[in-house]
Design an enzyme around this catalytic site. Sequence first.
Site, PDB file in Angstrom:
ATOM      1  CG  ASP A 147      75.595   0.387 -26.386  1.00 59.84           C
ATOM      2  OD1 ASP A 147      75.496  -0.369 -26.620  1.00 59.84           O
ATOM      3  OD2 ASP A 147      76.988   0.308 -24.986  1.00 59.84           O
ATOM      4  CE  LYS A 189      72.738  -8.315 -38.000  1.00 60.59           C
ATOM      5  NZ  LYS A 189      72.622  -7.084 -37.980  1.00 60.59           N
ATOM      6  CB  THR A 196      79.459  -1.653 -44.971  1.00 59.24           C
ATOM      7  OG1 THR A 196      80.220  -2.432 -43.932  1.00 59.24           O
ATOM      8  CG2 THR A 196      79.024  -1.606 -45.584  1.00 59.24           C
ATOM      9  CG  ASP A 203      77.428   4.301 -34.592  1.00 52.95           C
ATOM     10  OD1 ASP A 203      77.404   4.011 -35.231  1.00 52.95           O
ATOM     11  OD2 ASP A 203      78.159   4.025 -33.923  1.00 52.95           O
ATOM     12  CE1 TYR A 224      76.823  -9.691 -37.525  1.00 57.89           C
ATOM     13  CE2 TYR A 224      75.782 -10.928 -39.534  1.00 57.89           C
ATOM     14  CZ  TYR A 224      75.683  -9.950 -39.324  1.00 57.89           C
ATOM     15  OH  TYR A 224      75.644  -8.507 -40.360  1.00 57.89           O
TER      16      TYR A 224
HETATM   17  N1  LIG Z   1      78.537  -4.677 -44.383  1.00 56.78           N
HETATM   18  C1  LIG Z   1      77.264  -6.310 -45.154  1.00 56.78           C
HETATM   19  O1  LIG Z   1      77.659  -7.307 -45.933  1.00 56.78           O
HETATM   20  C2  LIG Z   1      76.607  -6.998 -44.208  1.00 56.78           C
HETATM   21  C3  LIG Z   1      75.885  -7.718 -44.761  1.00 56.78           C
HETATM   22  C4  LIG Z   1      74.225  -8.107 -43.401  1.00 56.78           C
HETATM   23  C5  LIG Z   1      74.061  -7.329 -42.935  1.00 56.78           C
HETATM   24  N2  LIG Z   1      74.078  -5.938 -41.865  1.00 56.78           N
HETATM   25  C6  LIG Z   1      73.930  -5.732 -41.052  1.00 56.78           C
HETATM   26  O2  LIG Z   1      74.151  -4.165 -41.503  1.00 56.78           O
HETATM   27  C7  LIG Z   1      74.534  -3.704 -40.421  1.00 56.78           C
HETATM   28  C8  LIG Z   1      75.382  -2.102 -40.654  1.00 56.78           C
HETATM   29  O3  LIG Z   1      76.643  -2.702 -40.886  1.00 56.78           O
HETATM   30  P1  LIG Z   1      77.538  -1.971 -42.315  1.00 56.78           P
HETATM   31  O4  LIG Z   1      77.828  -3.230 -42.784  1.00 56.78           O
HETATM   32  O5  LIG Z   1      76.897  -0.870 -42.221  1.00 56.78           O
HETATM   33  O6  LIG Z   1      78.820  -1.980 -40.848  1.00 56.78           O
HETATM   34  P2  LIG Z   1      78.805  -0.489 -40.166  1.00 56.78           P
HETATM   35  O7  LIG Z   1      80.558   0.009 -39.692  1.00 56.78           O
HETATM   36  O8  LIG Z   1      78.790   0.691 -40.965  1.00 56.78           O
HETATM   37  O9  LIG Z   1      77.667  -0.623 -39.312  1.00 56.78           O
HETATM   38  C9  LIG Z   1      77.687  -0.582 -38.000  1.00 56.78           C
HETATM   39  C10 LIG Z   1      77.588   0.086 -37.293  1.00 56.78           C
HETATM   40  O10 LIG Z   1      77.353  -0.407 -35.856  1.00 56.78           O
HETATM   41  C11 LIG Z   1      77.474   0.628 -34.901  1.00 56.78           C
HETATM   42  N3  LIG Z   1      77.197   0.097 -33.200  1.00 56.78           N
HETATM   43  C12 LIG Z   1      77.805  -1.444 -33.153  1.00 56.78           C
HETATM   44  N4  LIG Z   1      77.799  -1.279 -32.103  1.00 56.78           N
HETATM   45  C13 LIG Z   1      76.737  -0.656 -31.550  1.00 56.78           C
HETATM   46  C14 LIG Z   1      75.908  -0.589 -30.203  1.00 56.78           C
HETATM   47  N5  LIG Z   1      76.141  -0.610 -29.116  1.00 56.78           N
HETATM   48  N6  LIG Z   1      75.266   0.496 -30.740  1.00 56.78           N
HETATM   49  C15 LIG Z   1      74.956   1.610 -30.968  1.00 56.78           C
HETATM   50  N7  LIG Z   1      75.844   1.493 -32.535  1.00 56.78           N
HETATM   51  C16 LIG Z   1      76.634   0.135 -32.768  1.00 56.78           C
HETATM   52  C17 LIG Z   1      79.485   0.627 -35.535  1.00 56.78           C
HETATM   53  O11 LIG Z   1      79.809   1.876 -34.136  1.00 56.78           O
HETATM   54  C18 LIG Z   1      78.653   1.051 -36.755  1.00 56.78           C
HETATM   55  O12 LIG Z   1      78.690   2.411 -36.684  1.00 56.78           O
HETATM   56  C19 LIG Z   1      74.675  -4.081 -39.043  1.00 56.78           C
HETATM   57  O13 LIG Z   1      73.792  -4.380 -38.660  1.00 56.78           O
HETATM   58  C20 LIG Z   1      74.932  -5.229 -40.026  1.00 56.78           C
HETATM   59  O14 LIG Z   1      74.954  -6.597 -39.159  1.00 56.78           O
HETATM   60  C21 LIG Z   1      76.381  -5.802 -42.879  1.00 56.78           C
END
Ligand SMILES: NC(=O)c1ccc[n+]([C@@H]2O[C@H](COP(=O)([O-])OP(=O)(O)OC[C@H]3O[C@@H](n4cnc5c(N)ncnc54)[C@H](O)[C@@H]3O)[C@@H](O)[C@H]2O)c1
Length: 258
Positions: free
Chosen positions: A71, A167, A198, A45, A163
Amino acid sequence: MSNRLEGKVALITGAASGVKGETMGFGGAAAWLFAAEGAKVAVCDIKDEQGKKTVTQLREAGHEAVFISLDVTSEEQWKRAITETVKAFGKLNVLVNNAGMGYMEKVEFMTVEQWDYEMAVHAKGTFLGTKHAIPEMRKAGGGSIVNTSSIFGFVGSPDSTAYHAGKGAARIFTKAAAIQYAKENIRVNSIHPGGVVTPMTEQMLSKRRVREAFEAKVPMGRLGMPEEIARGMVFLASDEASYITGAELVIDGGFIAQ
Ligand SMILES: NC(=O)c1ccc[n+]([C@@H]2O[C@H](COP(=O)([O-])OP(=O)(O)OC[C@H]3O[C@@H](n4cnc5c(N)ncnc54)[C@H](O)[C@@H]3O)[C@@H](O)[C@H]2O)c1
């Protein structure tokens, strides 16, 4: 614990959010579930402090885990992260491209900088991880790559722009990689979560009206939980999914079935 990932080494991006007692994300929940199923886990992360805390807790619970600052938009950092994972655990079997973020902007108000960064995280990040994981998976005799897309890789929404593009890119890139590496037993699948509280969404979904409006659109009538997404990741990573590649696992309470 049922050892469904026994002997496997997994690198999970966006996995800092695994601190017990705090809101978990999919990556953090997956780190715990993967470890409980016997995997050694590289937690990656940009949130170093939180990632290190997650790893400390995993180790205190008797699991094998390392934190690697990564990153996902940087090719150099990807090379280092893969090298460090192999140095720590000897090989790489599973990659979960899960890092993500989102700007809530309509098309006209989204800046080029926002667009480029968001595409870099979701599209380029998924590509780079896959590109640099494949040689190690080949050495390991195969592997599984799980790309976190979204229901928003299928359908639009009122307030997000890049987004959806990012995606959607992750979703279709998955199929190109899947067919290119199928003969080498490297499986590549996408996972499509619905709305889940989250760290990324809690600010938005803590507003009662927003949450209730979202829930009203979900046939099951509720948001998902991080573990419900992480379980899908475990399945796709495991040998139980040995004949599954190029597939889309939707975990959304029925949202896009409508
Ligand atoms: N929460 C939802 O409702 C939802 C729904 C569909 C998809 N998602 C996707 O699920 C995945 C996880 O998200 P989440 O909801 O668990 O939130 P989360 O905040 O726990 O996870 C996202 C993580 O990605 C890290 N991140 C962001 N940019 C980064 C980079 N450039 N390099 C490395 N790490 C980076 C952040 O620091 C964070 O820890 C994401 O891809 C998100 O788009 C989330």
